[in-house]
Every structure is written in structure tokens, then in C-alpha cells.
Design a protein around this motif. Sequence first.
Motif, short mmCIF file in Angstrom:
data_model
loop_
_atom_site.label_atom_id
_atom_site.label_comp_id
_atom_site.label_asym_id
_atom_site.label_seq_id
_atom_site.Cartn_x
_atom_site.Cartn_y
_atom_site.Cartn_z
N TYR A 158 0.83 -1.20 0.00
CA TYR A 158 0.00 0.00 0.00
C TYR A 158 0.87 1.26 0.00
O TYR A 158 1.94 1.27 0.59
N ALA A 159 0.36 2.30 -0.64
CA ALA A 159 0.97 3.64 -0.56
C ALA A 159 -0.06 4.65 -1.07
O ALA A 159 -0.96 4.31 -1.85
N PRO A 160 0.07 5.91 -0.66
CA PRO A 160 -0.85 6.95 -1.14
C PRO A 160 -0.44 7.42 -2.54
O PRO A 160 0.40 8.31 -2.69
N ILE A 161 -0.99 6.80 -3.58
CA ILE A 161 -0.55 7.09 -4.96
C ILE A 161 -1.65 7.69 -5.85
O ILE A 161 -1.40 7.95 -7.03
N ALA A 162 -2.85 7.89 -5.31
CA ALA A 162 -3.95 8.43 -6.12
C ALA A 162 -4.25 9.87 -5.72
O ALA A 162 -3.99 10.29 -4.60
N ARG A 163 -4.79 10.60 -6.68
CA ARG A 163 -5.25 11.96 -6.40
C ARG A 163 -6.56 12.17 -7.17
O ARG A 163 -6.85 11.47 -8.14
#
Length: 165
Positions: A158-163
Motif C-alpha cells: 500500500y501507498a498513497p498514490i492516487a489523487r
Amino acid sequence: MARRSDASAGTPATSALTRAGIEFRAHAYEHDPRAAAYGLEAAEKLGIDAALVFKTLLAAVDGSLAVAIVPVAMQLDLKAFATAVGGKRAEMADPSLAERKTGYVLGGISPIGQKTPLPTVLDESAILCETVFVSGGRRGLDLELAPDDLLAVTSGRYAPIARGR
């Protein structure tokens, strides 16, 4: 959720999940060849919230390919994705290269069962979902499975990769 190995849904993705002993549900729908947004089409045709449907994207990070899995209603943040895979710069992969490396066609690229295993990152928003839907390896087929199982079968994280769009 029952494991399903429906012969009509047989793809490298379903085979990989079955071999791994991971529970999933295959959801087939009639794909409209005029549809431009495959993931949004899947959500509409399956009657599910678009927040549960994730698209598979390939990007080159410092020259090496990697897989990003983000909600269909959002965009891939290339800078965040590069950071997530330990790189500096990312750009979307050429579509023909994506098809060659994965063994799938655009609109049907599954993060599961790809010809060439690649580093894989799932947007952290999936943590909040009991199950997510990803392409099953062909247009008109989505697979529903737990996000942790998706990461297990792809060796992803997991990682914060969307906007937002």
C-alpha cells in the motif's frame, strides 16, 4: 466469498488466484467496445460503487516498469508513485509495452497473473474496503477480492498514490 474457477472466466489472473488458494469472485459483464473508461464502465454495468473498482496502470519509474492500482474515479499521482517504488521520476508506460509485458490488452490489464512480475503498489484507499474489484484479464471481467489478498498475490504494498481528478 466463494472461490470461483468458472471455465468461461479462465484467465492467467483467475488461474493465479486459484493456484494461490485465494478466494475471489469473478464478475462478467457485456463490454461495450465504444466505452472509453473501462473501470467506470465496469462499475456501472456491475451496479457497484466506483470507489470499489480499481484500475491497473503501468508506469516507468526511472526507466523500470511498475504497476499502480488506483480507484477508477481518481488519477495516478506520478510523483507519489515514483516515491512509493523508490524512484525519482515516473511517466506512464507506452500502451504497447504495457500489453507486451503483462500479456493482457488495454482495458483488460489485470494486476494479477502478469507475464512479467513487476513491483506493484495499491493505493492506500483500498485499506478501507472489505473487497475491491480489479480487471480479471480481459475486457468485461472483473475480479472481487480482499485488498490484502490482492497484495499477497502480486507481492505488492500500500501507498498513497492516487489523487482526485
